[in-house]
Design a protein around this motif. Structure first.
Motif, PDB file in Angstrom:
ATOM      1  N   GLU A   1       0.832  -1.213   0.000  1.00 49.96           N
ATOM      2  CA  GLU A   1       0.000   0.000   0.000  1.00 49.96           C
ATOM      3  C   GLU A   1       0.862   1.256   0.000  1.00 49.96           C
ATOM      4  O   GLU A   1       0.583   2.215  -0.722  1.00 49.96           O
ATOM      5  CB  GLU A   1      -0.938  -0.022   1.207  1.00 49.96           C
ATOM      6  CG  GLU A   1      -2.045  -1.065   1.081  1.00 49.96           C
ATOM      7  CD  GLU A   1      -2.804  -1.274   2.379  1.00 49.96           C
ATOM      8  OE1 GLU A   1      -3.958  -1.731   2.308  1.00 49.96           O
ATOM      9  OE2 GLU A   1      -2.250  -0.988   3.474  1.00 49.96           O
ATOM     10  N   VAL A   2       1.924   1.245   0.796  1.00 47.01           N
ATOM     11  CA  VAL A   2       2.846   2.379   0.778  1.00 47.01           C
ATOM     12  C   VAL A   2       3.468   2.503  -0.613  1.00 47.01           C
ATOM     13  O   VAL A   2       3.599   3.605  -1.162  1.00 47.01           O
ATOM     14  CB  VAL A   2       3.953   2.211   1.841  1.00 47.01           C
ATOM     15  CG1 VAL A   2       5.010   3.310   1.696  1.00 47.01           C
ATOM     16  CG2 VAL A   2       3.365   2.256   3.243  1.00 47.01           C
ATOM     17  N   GLY A   3       3.829   1.358  -1.201  1.00 46.68           N
ATOM     18  CA  GLY A   3       4.408   1.363  -2.532  1.00 46.68           C
ATOM     19  C   GLY A   3       3.480   1.967  -3.561  1.00 46.68           C
ATOM     20  O   GLY A   3       3.917   2.717  -4.445  1.00 46.68           O
ATOM     21  N   ALA A   4       2.198   1.659  -3.469  1.00 44.71           N
ATOM     22  CA  ALA A   4       1.223   2.204  -4.421  1.00 44.71           C
ATOM     23  C   ALA A   4       1.121   3.719  -4.279  1.00 44.71           C
ATOM     24  O   ALA A   4       1.059   4.445  -5.286  1.00 44.71           O
ATOM     25  CB  ALA A   4      -0.139   1.551  -4.207  1.00 44.71           C
ATOM     26  N   TYR A   5       1.116   4.232  -3.045  1.00 41.51           N
ATOM     27  CA  TYR A   5       1.080   5.683  -2.843  1.00 41.51           C
ATOM     28  C   TYR A   5       2.349   6.334  -3.411  1.00 41.51           C
ATOM     29  O   TYR A   5       2.289   7.355  -4.111  1.00 41.51           O
ATOM     30  CB  TYR A   5       0.956   6.016  -1.354  1.00 41.51           C
ATOM     31  CG  TYR A   5      -0.433   5.839  -0.793  1.00 41.51           C
ATOM     32  CD1 TYR A   5      -1.527   6.505  -1.347  1.00 41.51           C
ATOM     33  CD2 TYR A   5      -0.662   5.030   0.318  1.00 41.51           C
ATOM     34  CE1 TYR A   5      -2.797   6.360  -0.822  1.00 41.51           C
ATOM     35  CE2 TYR A   5      -1.938   4.871   0.848  1.00 41.51           C
ATOM     36  CZ  TYR A   5      -3.005   5.532   0.275  1.00 41.51           C
ATOM     37  OH  TYR A   5      -4.266   5.384   0.793  1.00 41.51           O
ATOM     38  N   PHE A   6       3.495   5.748  -3.094  1.00 47.11           N
ATOM     39  CA  PHE A   6       4.760   6.284  -3.589  1.00 47.11           C
ATOM     40  C   PHE A   6       4.767   6.304  -5.115  1.00 47.11           C
ATOM     41  O   PHE A   6       5.148   7.303  -5.744  1.00 47.11           O
ATOM     42  CB  PHE A   6       5.929   5.425  -3.085  1.00 47.11           C
ATOM     43  CG  PHE A   6       6.502   5.838  -1.767  1.00 47.11           C
ATOM     44  CD1 PHE A   6       5.704   6.277  -0.729  1.00 47.11           C
ATOM     45  CD2 PHE A   6       7.868   5.764  -1.544  1.00 47.11           C
ATOM     46  CE1 PHE A   6       6.233   6.643   0.495  1.00 47.11           C
ATOM     47  CE2 PHE A   6       8.427   6.136  -0.325  1.00 47.11           C
ATOM     48  CZ  PHE A   6       7.608   6.569   0.689  1.00 47.11           C
ATOM     49  N   ALA A   7       4.368   5.187  -5.713  1.00 46.18           N
ATOM     50  CA  ALA A   7       4.410   5.065  -7.173  1.00 46.18           C
ATOM     51  C   ALA A   7       3.475   6.057  -7.846  1.00 46.18           C
ATOM     52  O   ALA A   7       3.833   6.677  -8.860  1.00 46.18           O
ATOM     53  CB  ALA A   7       4.058   3.636  -7.586  1.00 46.18           C
ATOM     54  N   ASP A   8       2.278   6.220  -7.298  1.00 48.93           N
ATOM     55  CA  ASP A   8       1.320   7.138  -7.913  1.00 48.93           C
ATOM     56  C   ASP A   8       1.795   8.590  -7.825  1.00 48.93           C
ATOM     57  O   ASP A   8       1.606   9.374  -8.763  1.00 48.93           O
ATOM     58  CB  ASP A   8      -0.057   6.977  -7.264  1.00 48.93           C
ATOM     59  CG  ASP A   8      -0.726   5.657  -7.657  1.00 48.93           C
ATOM     60  OD1 ASP A   8      -0.302   5.043  -8.659  1.00 48.93           O
ATOM     61  OD2 ASP A   8      -1.661   5.233  -6.946  1.00 48.93           O
ATOM     62  N   LEU A   9       2.417   8.946  -6.718  1.00 48.84           N
ATOM     63  CA  LEU A   9       2.977  10.293  -6.601  1.00 48.84           C
ATOM     64  C   LEU A   9       4.137  10.488  -7.582  1.00 48.84           C
ATOM     65  O   LEU A   9       4.282  11.550  -8.208  1.00 48.84           O
ATOM     66  CB  LEU A   9       3.455  10.542  -5.168  1.00 48.84           C
ATOM     67  CG  LEU A   9       2.350  10.718  -4.122  1.00 48.84           C
ATOM     68  CD1 LEU A   9       2.939  10.677  -2.711  1.00 48.84           C
ATOM     69  CD2 LEU A   9       1.609  12.034  -4.334  1.00 48.84           C
ATOM     70  N   PHE A  10       4.954   9.460  -7.722  1.00 49.18           N
ATOM     71  CA  PHE A  10       6.082   9.502  -8.647  1.00 49.18           C
ATOM     72  C   PHE A  10       5.600   9.689 -10.078  1.00 49.18           C
ATOM     73  O   PHE A  10       6.087  10.560 -10.810  1.00 49.18           O
ATOM     74  CB  PHE A  10       6.884   8.209  -8.505  1.00 49.18           C
ATOM     75  CG  PHE A  10       8.035   8.063  -9.462  1.00 49.18           C
ATOM     76  CD1 PHE A  10       9.045   9.010  -9.511  1.00 49.18           C
ATOM     77  CD2 PHE A  10       8.130   6.955 -10.284  1.00 49.18           C
ATOM     78  CE1 PHE A  10      10.122   8.865 -10.382  1.00 49.18           C
ATOM     79  CE2 PHE A  10       9.195   6.803 -11.158  1.00 49.18           C
ATOM     80  CZ  PHE A  10      10.194   7.754 -11.206  1.00 49.18           C
ATOM     81  N   LEU A  11       4.617   8.904 -10.477  1.00 48.06           N
ATOM     82  CA  LEU A  11       4.108   8.986 -11.843  1.00 48.06           C
ATOM     83  C   LEU A  11       3.353  10.292 -12.087  1.00 48.06           C
ATOM     84  O   LEU A  11       3.388  10.830 -13.199  1.00 48.06           O
ATOM     85  CB  LEU A  11       3.211   7.790 -12.140  1.00 48.06           C
ATOM     86  CG  LEU A  11       3.955   6.448 -12.236  1.00 48.06           C
ATOM     87  CD1 LEU A  11       2.976   5.292 -12.335  1.00 48.06           C
ATOM     88  CD2 LEU A  11       4.892   6.435 -13.432  1.00 48.06           C
ATOM     89  N   ALA A  12       2.693  10.803 -11.070  1.00 50.56           N
ATOM     90  CA  ALA A  12       2.015  12.096 -11.228  1.00 50.56           C
ATOM     91  C   ALA A  12       3.027  13.189 -11.547  1.00 50.56           C
ATOM     92  O   ALA A  12       2.768  14.081 -12.359  1.00 50.56           O
ATOM     93  CB  ALA A  12       1.241  12.439  -9.958  1.00 50.56           C
ATOM     94  N   GLY A  13       4.193  13.106 -10.930  1.00 59.00           N
ATOM     95  CA  GLY A  13       5.225  14.094 -11.197  1.00 59.00           C
ATOM     96  C   GLY A  13       5.836  13.970 -12.583  1.00 59.00           C
ATOM     97  O   GLY A  13       6.416  14.926 -13.103  1.00 59.00           O
ATOM     98  N   LEU A  14       5.697  12.784 -13.181  1.00 56.11           N
ATOM     99  CA  LEU A  14       6.227  12.554 -14.521  1.00 56.11           C
ATOM    100  C   LEU A  14       5.202  12.826 -15.616  1.00 56.11           C
ATOM    101  O   LEU A  14       5.546  12.853 -16.797  1.00 56.11           O
ATOM    102  CB  LEU A  14       6.718  11.103 -14.653  1.00 56.11           C
ATOM    103  CG  LEU A  14       8.002  10.732 -13.910  1.00 56.11           C
ATOM    104  CD1 LEU A  14       8.231   9.222 -13.984  1.00 56.11           C
ATOM    105  CD2 LEU A  14       9.199  11.485 -14.481  1.00 56.11           C
ATOM    106  N   SER A  15       3.950  13.003 -15.235  1.00 56.58           N
ATOM    107  CA  SER A  15       2.907  13.196 -16.227  1.00 56.58           C
ATOM    108  C   SER A  15       3.101  14.528 -16.959  1.00 56.58           C
ATOM    109  O   SER A  15       3.438  15.541 -16.343  1.00 56.58           O
ATOM    110  CB  SER A  15       1.529  13.181 -15.559  1.00 56.58           C
ATOM    111  OG  SER A  15       1.288  11.906 -14.982  1.00 56.58           O
TER     112      SER A  15
END
Length: 210
Positions: free
Chosen positions: A190-204
């Motif tokens: 679950e922590v990984g999913a939050y981290f990943a989504d924030l990471f990808l949002a910054g790359l969008s």
């Protein structure tokens, strides 16, 4: 034996059905994380693993060999998993997301190893420190290659250098051992999913305001 907060901690009984090298690695990981590499004696290691010193020296020439093996074990596992995500078919955004989740999840699953890495890497010989850093750099480069792939495809914004994005992400991942507690409200996944989504949002890509 005591925890770092001073409370008594019961020793974990070794699993006699487990291979000797694995028992030694398990005991070393726990003891190095709890009390530090330099403060853990060979006698404590073999007692915790339920083996003799002779058995330990049959597989590992020294405590340094055990410390190096701990680093290699997790790095090799994470690299194998990353190669699977990077080489899979499908959209690069989803493959990168799965890889980003996985590195958090596997780090949480091996928090003691992460703690040992940052506390004790300097205890290894210079050659082994170079080898460990090289393997970690190869992981980061493989991860970065997916970001660059997405940038070439226009899936990720190209105005942010891939190195900067990856360095920022792994800076957060590497600090997990300082605050994450097993048994808390969120699992590693679950922590990984939050981290990943924030990471990808910054790359969008940033949409232009017309």
């Amino acid at each position: 034996m005591q925890n770092t907060d001073g409370r008594k901690r019961s020793a974990t009984a070794p699993d006699r059905g487990t291979a000797v090298p694995d028992r030694l690695l398990s005991a070393a990981t726990r003891l190095f994380a709890e009390q530090g590499f330099e403060r853990t004696s060979v006698q404590e290691l073999v007692s915790a693993a339920g083996v003799t010193k002779g058995a330990m020296y049959h597989y590992f020439a020294s405590k340094d060999d055990l410390l190096y093996a701990i680093y290699q074990r997790v790095l090799a596992m994470q690299m194998e998993r990353l190669n699977g995500f990077a080489g899979a078919e499908g959209p690069v955004r989803e493959r990168l997301r799965q890889a980003a989740i996985d590195v958090v999840h596997t780090t949480v699953d091996n928090l003691d190893d992460t703690r040992i890495f940052f506390r004790s890497l300097h205890m290894l010989s210079a050659d082994r420190q170079i080898a460990v850093r090289k393997e970690r750099r190869q992981y980061h480069e493989r991860f970065r290659a997916m970001v660059e792939e997405g940038q070439r495809q226009g899936v990720f914004r190209a105005d942010v250098p891939a190195d900067i994005a990856v360095t920022q992400y792994f800076g957060a991942v590497h600090h997990l051992s300082t605050w994450y507690r097993t048994g808390g409200a969120l699992t590693g996944g679950e922590v990984g999913a939050y981290f990943a989504d924030l990471f990808l949002a910054g790359l969008s890509p940033v949409e232009s305001a017309d």
